[in-house]
Scaffold this motif. Structure first.
Motif, PDB file in Angstrom:
ATOM      1  N   GLN A  44       0.770  -1.363  -0.039  1.00 23.48           N
ATOM      2  CA  GLN A  44      -0.100   0.076   0.080  1.00 23.48           C
ATOM      3  C   GLN A  44       0.814   1.207   0.172  1.00 23.48           C
ATOM      4  N   LYS A  48       1.251   4.186  -2.765  1.00 21.47           N
ATOM      5  CA  LYS A  48       1.124   5.611  -2.695  1.00 21.47           C
ATOM      6  C   LYS A  48       2.392   6.521  -3.306  1.00 21.47           C
ATOM      7  N   HIS A  49       3.565   5.734  -3.131  1.00 17.98           N
ATOM      8  CA  HIS A  49       4.780   6.552  -3.808  1.00 17.98           C
ATOM      9  C   HIS A  49       4.391   6.638  -5.404  1.00 17.98           C
ATOM     10  N   ARG A  51       1.564   6.625  -6.831  1.00 18.46           N
ATOM     11  CA  ARG A  51       0.664   7.613  -7.294  1.00 18.46           C
ATOM     12  C   ARG A  51       1.088   9.005  -7.427  1.00 18.46           C
TER      13      ARG A  51
END
Length: 131
Positions: A44, A48-49, A51
């Motif tokens: 997860q 996030k990175h 994204r």
């Protein structure tokens, strides 16, 4: 891409993990799970990175079923190159002007030292070898 896009690119690259991901992707496309391998973080957190990198336009993932390859997008690098080269050019121009001023100053000093042809030579009047 606008200046705002440039800010997003530099902000995305401010994080060392994202820079490392970009460096690894420069070797070739990779799946998210492959990208996650060297990091001690959850999948997860890796997403996030990614994204942030996607929002900045640095990477893309094609639509479709998993696993999807993550790939670098050259346009973001072109934007950075343009910005960097513009500023590099300005700095180089300043240094060239400074070099010209310094060369002119050295030339003036040289002319002052040797301007009348005698300043740099010791006086020889009255020397026994002059006869």
């Amino acid at each position: 891409m606008s200046t705002d896009a440039l800010s997003r690119v530099f902000a995305a690259l401010a994080d060392p993990t994202r820079r490392d991901m970009v460096a690894r992707l420069s070797e070739g496309d990779a799946t998210v799970s492959r990208l996650a391998e060297p990091y001690r973080m959850t999948l997860q957190a890796v997403y996030k990175h990614l994204r942030v990198l996607e929002d900045a336009g640095l990477v893309s993932r094609p639509p479709g079923p998993q696993p999807r390859p993550v790939r670098l997008e050259a346009q973001a690098f072109d934007l950075m190159d343009t910005w960097i080269e513009r500023h590099r050019s300005r700095v180089e121009q300043r240094y060239r002007r400074l070099d010209a001023v310094l060369a002119e100053m050295r030339g003036d000093e040289h002319e002052q030292d040797h301007g009348d042809g005698h300043r740099s030579r010791p006086e020889t009047a009255g020397h026994p070898d002059d006869a």
